[in-house]
Design a protein around this motif. Structure first.
Motif, PDB file in Angstrom:
ATOM      1  N   ALA A  63      22.904  31.092  37.237  1.00 48.42           N
ATOM      2  CA  ALA A  63      22.256  29.853  37.673  1.00 48.42           C
ATOM      3  C   ALA A  63      20.849  29.729  37.109  1.00 48.42           C
ATOM      4  N   THR A  64      20.185  30.863  36.909  1.00 47.10           N
ATOM      5  CA  THR A  64      18.804  30.854  36.415  1.00 47.10           C
ATOM      6  C   THR A  64      18.742  30.702  34.909  1.00 47.10           C
ATOM      7  N   THR A  65      19.623  31.402  34.186  1.00 50.78           N
ATOM      8  CA  THR A  65      19.520  31.440  32.726  1.00 50.78           C
ATOM      9  C   THR A  65      20.547  30.577  32.017  1.00 50.78           C
ATOM     10  N   GLY A  66      21.716  30.413  32.616  1.00 48.43           N
ATOM     11  CA  GLY A  66      22.789  29.682  31.955  1.00 48.43           C
ATOM     12  C   GLY A  66      23.339  30.395  30.737  1.00 48.43           C
ATOM     13  N   SER A  67      23.009  31.664  30.567  1.00 47.16           N
ATOM     14  CA  SER A  67      23.422  32.410  29.389  1.00 47.16           C
ATOM     15  C   SER A  67      24.175  33.676  29.786  1.00 47.16           C
ATOM     16  N   PRO A  68      25.080  34.155  28.955  1.00 49.75           N
ATOM     17  CA  PRO A  68      25.821  35.371  29.298  1.00 49.75           C
ATOM     18  C   PRO A  68      24.946  36.615  29.239  1.00 49.75           C
ATOM     19  N   VAL A  69      25.271  37.585  30.063  1.00 47.16           N
ATOM     20  CA  VAL A  69      24.608  38.885  30.001  1.00 47.16           C
ATOM     21  C   VAL A  69      25.259  39.673  28.867  1.00 47.16           C
ATOM     22  N   THR A  70      24.460  40.041  27.868  1.00 47.24           N
ATOM     23  CA  THR A  70      25.000  40.786  26.728  1.00 47.24           C
ATOM     24  C   THR A  70      24.599  42.252  26.751  1.00 47.24           C
ATOM     25  N   THR A  71      23.530  42.575  27.494  1.00 48.00           N
ATOM     26  CA  THR A  71      23.073  43.960  27.594  1.00 48.00           C
ATOM     27  C   THR A  71      22.750  44.259  29.053  1.00 48.00           C
ATOM     28  N   LEU A  72      23.271  45.378  29.535  1.00 48.95           N
ATOM     29  CA  LEU A  72      22.995  45.845  30.892  1.00 48.95           C
ATOM     30  C   LEU A  72      22.357  47.218  30.791  1.00 48.95           C
ATOM     31  N   VAL A  73      21.179  47.377  31.377  1.00 50.64           N
ATOM     32  CA  VAL A  73      20.466  48.655  31.379  1.00 50.64           C
ATOM     33  C   VAL A  73      20.546  49.266  32.770  1.00 50.64           C
ATOM     34  N   ASN A  74      20.950  50.521  32.854  1.00 46.35           N
ATOM     35  CA  ASN A  74      20.940  51.253  34.125  1.00 46.35           C
ATOM     36  C   ASN A  74      19.705  52.141  34.207  1.00 46.35           C
ATOM     37  N   THR A  75      19.005  52.072  35.341  1.00 42.75           N
ATOM     38  CA  THR A  75      17.793  52.877  35.510  1.00 42.75           C
ATOM     39  C   THR A  75      18.074  54.295  35.983  1.00 42.75           C
ATOM     40  N   VAL A  88      30.269  43.201  34.817  1.00 40.27           N
ATOM     41  CA  VAL A  88      29.500  42.532  33.760  1.00 40.27           C
ATOM     42  C   VAL A  88      30.275  42.692  32.457  1.00 40.27           C
ATOM     43  N   ALA A  89      31.380  41.981  32.380  1.00 44.62           N
ATOM     44  CA  ALA A  89      32.353  42.213  31.307  1.00 44.62           C
ATOM     45  C   ALA A  89      31.822  41.871  29.926  1.00 44.62           C
ATOM     46  N   THR A  90      30.847  40.963  29.848  1.00 41.18           N
ATOM     47  CA  THR A  90      30.345  40.522  28.547  1.00 41.18           C
ATOM     48  C   THR A  90      29.268  41.434  27.991  1.00 41.18           C
ATOM     49  N   ALA A  91      28.867  42.457  28.741  1.00 39.53           N
ATOM     50  CA  ALA A  91      27.696  43.246  28.374  1.00 39.53           C
ATOM     51  C   ALA A  91      28.050  44.633  27.854  1.00 39.53           C
ATOM     52  N   THR A  92      27.192  45.141  26.979  1.00 38.67           N
ATOM     53  CA  THR A  92      27.169  46.555  26.615  1.00 38.67           C
ATOM     54  C   THR A  92      26.236  47.263  27.592  1.00 38.67           C
ATOM     55  N   VAL A  93      26.691  48.376  28.144  1.00 39.65           N
ATOM     56  CA  VAL A  93      25.890  49.095  29.139  1.00 39.65           C
ATOM     57  C   VAL A  93      25.093  50.202  28.457  1.00 39.65           C
ATOM     58  N   VAL A  94      23.785  50.211  28.724  1.00 48.97           N
ATOM     59  CA  VAL A  94      22.857  51.168  28.120  1.00 48.97           C
ATOM     60  C   VAL A  94      22.267  52.033  29.220  1.00 48.97           C
ATOM     61  N   GLY A  95      22.163  53.329  28.979  1.00 51.49           N
ATOM     62  CA  GLY A  95      21.553  54.207  29.970  1.00 51.49           C
ATOM     63  C   GLY A  95      21.206  55.553  29.366  1.00 51.49           C
ATOM     64  N   HIS A  96      20.616  56.393  30.182  1.00 56.47           N
ATOM     65  CA  HIS A  96      20.293  57.741  29.738  1.00 56.47           C
ATOM     66  C   HIS A  96      21.576  58.539  29.542  1.00 56.47           C
ATOM     67  N   ARG A  97      21.525  59.512  28.653  1.00 53.24           N
ATOM     68  CA  ARG A  97      22.707  60.340  28.378  1.00 53.24           C
ATOM     69  C   ARG A  97      23.242  60.989  29.658  1.00 53.24           C
TER      70      ARG A  97
END
Length: 306
Positions: A63-75, A88-97
């Motif tokens: 609703a805020t961006t109107g754009s797909p999530v392409t990158t998801l970062v885990n803290t 988050v099916a459209t995203a590549t998930v990035v995180g620490h090893r």
């Protein structure tokens, strides 16, 4: 009464095109997320603990961006920040090893018998597909996100700070709690205190903590003071020959009595005791014994509202 339902969550503007998603009241399994609007795509920082909370998060982001999530970062690997990754099916998930390693090894953890009240929904584990060890830079349009591992265990072994240098905004993950007791059982009390110096060196103007409202460096000082209190309490308890649970029951929290999740104290003391005995930061300890002490001081399973 505090409204802890998913509908109570709010999108908070942190800078131009930079947002927080803050879920009250920030207690067990009720975390914050963030996102950066890059115009034709979005970078999301963390998901939520339950299916319905993550679906509400994704609806708010759309609703805020109107754009797909392409990158998801885990803290880090804890379920309140990763359980919803699979949605988050459209995203590549990035995180620490180590985030990937722990999620592959452990999958979804609901700690039945320890926590009660969570409405998990359908959950499936999805570890990060892109991993790093020390630092990684992500570009979202004109916004630069620097992913920083502090170099050692802190809240966990795999914490990641998401730093936006131009906006001076920091997504701190659970290296910062605002209003809740910090929880070092799966990391290091001493290492966490050192990691807070990494945050201070960045000099952020706005911090989105892992739990609680957006804040400034004064809350970092509160977290540090609490962790110092844990170390001093552990030293006193060991000198007196007390177990972590015994010293926790005998401890006046003083200024820290205003923090929620006070049952975390014996868990933190287990970690501090191990470090006094020479354990390396983030070393394996008896987590089950520590968690049972938390349940004991709580006088029963811990109530969740997720």
């Amino acid at each position: 009464m505090t409204d802890r339902s998913p509908s109570a969550a709010a999108v908070t503007r942190l800078a131009d095109e930079v947002h927080g998603y803050v879920q009250p009241d920030g207690s067990w399994y009720i975390n914050n997320c963030g996102f950066v609007d890059a115009g034709d795509h979005t970078v999301l920082i963390d998901t939520c603990s339950t299916e319905r909370r993550t679906r509400a998060l994704l609806a708010a982001v759309e609703a805020t961006t109107g754009s797909p999530v392409t990158t998801l970062v885990n803290t880090h690997h804890h379920g309140d920040h990763t359980n919803g990754n699979y949605l988050v099916a459209t995203a590549t998930v990035v995180g620490h090893r180590k985030t990937r390693e722990l999620l592959v090894a452990e999958g979804i953890q609901t700690f039945d018998g320890v926590f009660v009240g969570s409405d998990w929904g359908e959950l499936r584990s999805r570890p990060p597909e892109v991993v790093f060890d020390d630092r990684l830079t992500v570009h979202a349009g004109d916004t630069t996100l620097e992913l920083i591992h502090p170099g050692h265990a802190a809240h966990t072994t795999n914490d990641v700070l998401v730093w936006l240098p131009e906006q001076r905004v920091l997504y701190a993950g659970d290296l910062v709690f605002n209003g809740g007791s910090p929880f070092a059982l799966m990391g290091s009390v001493a290492g966490w205190r050192q990691a807070l110096d990494v945050i201070r060196e960045l000099q952020p103007e706005v911090i989105l903590p892992g739990h609680g409202p957006a804040c400034g460096l004064d809350v970092v000082d509160t977290v540090d003071a609490y962790l110092k209190f844990v170390q001093e309490t552990a030293e006193r308890g060991k000198a007196a020959g007390l177990t972590p649970l015994e010293v926790a029951k005998d401890t006046d929290l003083g200024d820290f009595a205003v923090l929620s999740e006070q049952e975390r104290l014996p868990g933190n003391l287990h970690r501090a005791y191990a470090e006094l005995d020479g354990a390396e930061w983030g070393a394996q300890i008896d987590l089950a014994a520590a968690v049972m002490d938390m349940v004991a001081i709580n006088r029963g399973p811990i109530r969740c509202f997720s």
